[in-house]
Design a protein around this motif. Sequence first.
Motif, PDB file in Angstrom:
ATOM      1  N   PRO A  11       0.838  -1.206   0.000  1.00 35.26           N
ATOM      2  CA  PRO A  11       0.000   0.000   0.000  1.00 35.26           C
ATOM      3  C   PRO A  11       0.869   1.249   0.000  1.00 35.26           C
ATOM      4  CG  PRO A  11      -0.671  -1.520   1.735  1.00 35.26           C
ATOM      5  CD  PRO A  11       0.592  -2.049   1.137  1.00 35.26           C
ATOM      6  N   LEU A  12       0.361   2.313  -0.541  1.00 38.97           N
ATOM      7  CA  LEU A  12       1.119   3.558  -0.663  1.00 38.97           C
ATOM      8  C   LEU A  12       1.658   4.020   0.672  1.00 38.97           C
ATOM      9  CD1 LEU A  12       2.161   5.836  -2.379  1.00 38.97           C
ATOM     10  CD2 LEU A  12      -0.012   6.993  -2.101  1.00 38.97           C
ATOM     11  N   GLU A  13       0.833   3.953   1.746  1.00 43.17           N
ATOM     12  CA  GLU A  13       1.309   4.441   3.028  1.00 43.17           C
ATOM     13  C   GLU A  13       2.473   3.602   3.542  1.00 43.17           C
ATOM     14  OE1 GLU A  13      -2.112   1.679   3.816  1.00 43.17           O
ATOM     15  OE2 GLU A  13      -1.987   3.515   2.675  1.00 43.17           O
ATOM     16  N   LEU A  14       2.468   2.291   3.301  1.00 42.04           N
ATOM     17  CA  LEU A  14       3.578   1.442   3.726  1.00 42.04           C
ATOM     18  C   LEU A  14       4.834   1.769   2.926  1.00 42.04           C
ATOM     19  CD1 LEU A  14       4.822  -0.839   5.326  1.00 42.04           C
ATOM     20  CD2 LEU A  14       3.883  -2.442   3.663  1.00 42.04           C
ATOM     21  N   ALA A  15       4.677   1.984   1.624  1.00 43.40           N
ATOM     22  CA  ALA A  15       5.825   2.325   0.792  1.00 43.40           C
ATOM     23  C   ALA A  15       6.468   3.623   1.268  1.00 43.40           C
ATOM     24  CB  ALA A  15       5.400   2.436  -0.672  1.00 43.40           C
ATOM     25  N   SER A  16       5.665   4.632   1.587  1.00 40.63           N
ATOM     26  CA  SER A  16       6.243   5.904   2.023  1.00 40.63           C
ATOM     27  C   SER A  16       6.881   5.765   3.404  1.00 40.63           C
ATOM     28  CB  SER A  16       5.205   7.021   2.014  1.00 40.63           C
ATOM     29  OG  SER A  16       4.247   6.841   3.024  1.00 40.63           O
ATOM     30  N   ASN A  18       8.352   3.061   4.558  1.00 39.02           N
ATOM     31  CA  ASN A  18       9.630   2.371   4.342  1.00 39.02           C
ATOM     32  C   ASN A  18      10.691   3.322   3.794  1.00 39.02           C
ATOM     33  OD1 ASN A  18       8.662  -0.068   5.276  1.00 39.02           O
ATOM     34  ND2 ASN A  18       8.147  -0.833   3.257  1.00 39.02           N
ATOM     35  N   VAL A  19      10.315   4.196   2.894  1.00 36.78           N
ATOM     36  CA  VAL A  19      11.257   5.167   2.332  1.00 36.78           C
ATOM     37  C   VAL A  19      11.741   6.115   3.420  1.00 36.78           C
ATOM     38  CG1 VAL A  19      11.460   7.161   0.780  1.00 36.78           C
ATOM     39  CG2 VAL A  19      10.399   5.049  -0.026  1.00 36.78           C
ATOM     40  N   MET A  20      10.816   6.613   4.241  1.00 37.22           N
ATOM     41  CA  MET A  20      11.199   7.536   5.313  1.00 37.22           C
ATOM     42  C   MET A  20      12.071   6.843   6.351  1.00 37.22           C
ATOM     43  SD  MET A  20       7.941   9.995   5.914  1.00 37.22           S
ATOM     44  CE  MET A  20       6.597   9.015   5.304  1.00 37.22           C
ATOM     45  N   ALA A  21      11.789   5.585   6.638  1.00 37.70           N
ATOM     46  CA  ALA A  21      12.620   4.848   7.598  1.00 37.70           C
ATOM     47  C   ALA A  21      14.049   4.734   7.082  1.00 37.70           C
ATOM     48  CB  ALA A  21      12.032   3.470   7.867  1.00 37.70           C
ATOM     49  N   ALA A  22      14.210   4.490   5.799  1.00 42.84           N
ATOM     50  CA  ALA A  22      15.552   4.405   5.208  1.00 42.84           C
ATOM     51  C   ALA A  22      16.257   5.754   5.279  1.00 42.84           C
ATOM     52  CB  ALA A  22      15.449   3.934   3.756  1.00 42.84           C
ATOM     53  N   GLU A  23      15.541   6.849   5.051  1.00 41.77           N
ATOM     54  CA  GLU A  23      16.140   8.184   5.135  1.00 41.77           C
ATOM     55  C   GLU A  23      16.589   8.488   6.557  1.00 41.77           C
ATOM     56  OE1 GLU A  23      13.768  11.339   3.447  1.00 41.77           O
ATOM     57  OE2 GLU A  23      13.183  10.072   1.767  1.00 41.77           O
ATOM     58  N   ILE A  24      15.782   8.106   7.540  1.00 41.57           N
ATOM     59  CA  ILE A  24      16.153   8.351   8.936  1.00 41.57           C
ATOM     60  C   ILE A  24      17.418   7.582   9.277  1.00 41.57           C
ATOM     61  CG2 ILE A  24      15.465   7.926  11.339  1.00 41.57           C
ATOM     62  CD1 ILE A  24      12.573   8.555  10.392  1.00 41.57           C
ATOM     63  N   GLN A  25      17.497   6.329   8.840  1.00 42.79           N
ATOM     64  CA  GLN A  25      18.693   5.531   9.108  1.00 42.79           C
ATOM     65  C   GLN A  25      19.922   6.147   8.454  1.00 42.79           C
ATOM     66  OE1 GLN A  25      17.612   1.592   7.848  1.00 42.79           O
ATOM     67  NE2 GLN A  25      16.733   1.079   9.837  1.00 42.79           N
ATOM     68  N   ALA A  26      19.746   6.746   7.281  1.00 44.69           N
ATOM     69  CA  ALA A  26      20.878   7.320   6.560  1.00 44.69           C
ATOM     70  C   ALA A  26      21.306   8.681   7.092  1.00 44.69           C
ATOM     71  CB  ALA A  26      20.534   7.444   5.069  1.00 44.69           C
ATOM     72  N   THR A  27      20.346   9.500   7.522  1.00 46.57           N
ATOM     73  CA  THR A  27      20.674  10.883   7.871  1.00 46.57           C
ATOM     74  C   THR A  27      20.457  11.243   9.332  1.00 46.57           C
ATOM     75  OG1 THR A  27      18.452  11.660   7.323  1.00 46.57           O
ATOM     76  CG2 THR A  27      20.076  11.666   5.547  1.00 46.57           C
ATOM     77  N   VAL A  32      12.775  14.676   8.691  1.00 49.44           N
ATOM     78  CA  VAL A  32      12.285  13.387   8.206  1.00 49.44           C
ATOM     79  C   VAL A  32      11.555  12.656   9.332  1.00 49.44           C
ATOM     80  CG1 VAL A  32      12.965  11.142   7.275  1.00 49.44           C
ATOM     81  CG2 VAL A  32      14.063  13.212   6.444  1.00 49.44           C
ATOM     82  N   THR A  33      12.054  12.787  10.561  1.00 44.77           N
ATOM     83  CA  THR A  33      11.428  12.126  11.700  1.00 44.77           C
ATOM     84  C   THR A  33      10.013  12.653  11.911  1.00 44.77           C
ATOM     85  OG1 THR A  33      13.570  11.818  12.746  1.00 44.77           O
ATOM     86  CG2 THR A  33      11.649  11.584  14.149  1.00 44.77           C
ATOM     87  N   ALA A  34       9.824  13.937  11.818  1.00 42.96           N
ATOM     88  CA  ALA A  34       8.488  14.520  11.977  1.00 42.96           C
ATOM     89  C   ALA A  34       7.549  13.995  10.900  1.00 42.96           C
ATOM     90  CB  ALA A  34       8.561  16.042  11.937  1.00 42.96           C
ATOM     91  N   SER A  35       8.037  13.902   9.677  1.00 45.36           N
ATOM     92  CA  SER A  35       7.235  13.389   8.579  1.00 45.36           C
ATOM     93  C   SER A  35       6.931  11.901   8.773  1.00 45.36           C
ATOM     94  CB  SER A  35       7.986  13.605   7.260  1.00 45.36           C
ATOM     95  OG  SER A  35       7.259  13.105   6.185  1.00 45.36           O
ATOM     96  N   PHE A  36       7.920  11.139   9.236  1.00 52.75           N
ATOM     97  CA  PHE A  36       7.746   9.715   9.504  1.00 52.75           C
ATOM     98  C   PHE A  36       6.699   9.522  10.600  1.00 52.75           C
ATOM     99  CE2 PHE A  36       9.070   5.838  11.819  1.00 52.75           C
ATOM    100  CZ  PHE A  36       8.949   4.914  10.792  1.00 52.75           C
TER     101      PHE A  36
END
Length: 84
Positions: A11-16, A18-27, A32-36
């Motif tokens: 689902p779209l919400e799960l995909a987004s 997962n993307v935000m989780a990867a960004e948090i791990q990277a940066t 990004v945390t607020a958006s996540f």
Amino acid sequence: MPDTEPTPDPPLELASINVMAAEIQATGVGPVTASFNASLIDAYRSNNGQLPGDLAAGRFLLLTTTGAKSGKRRTVPLGFVRTE
């Protein structure tokens, strides 16, 4: 070779999420945390307290606090475990 159906896209919400989780791990933490967190809160509320994907196995709650000086209400998702 057995007949298998292709795995549907998440689902779209799960995909987004997962993307935000990867960004948090990277940066690290930050905007990004607020958006996540906002995505988790929306998913939690729209799915009657259940989160999608891998997060469905965990226990979460939404904690809402009110600032003592500002009076502003803030909600954050918290994971928890029960100890008995």
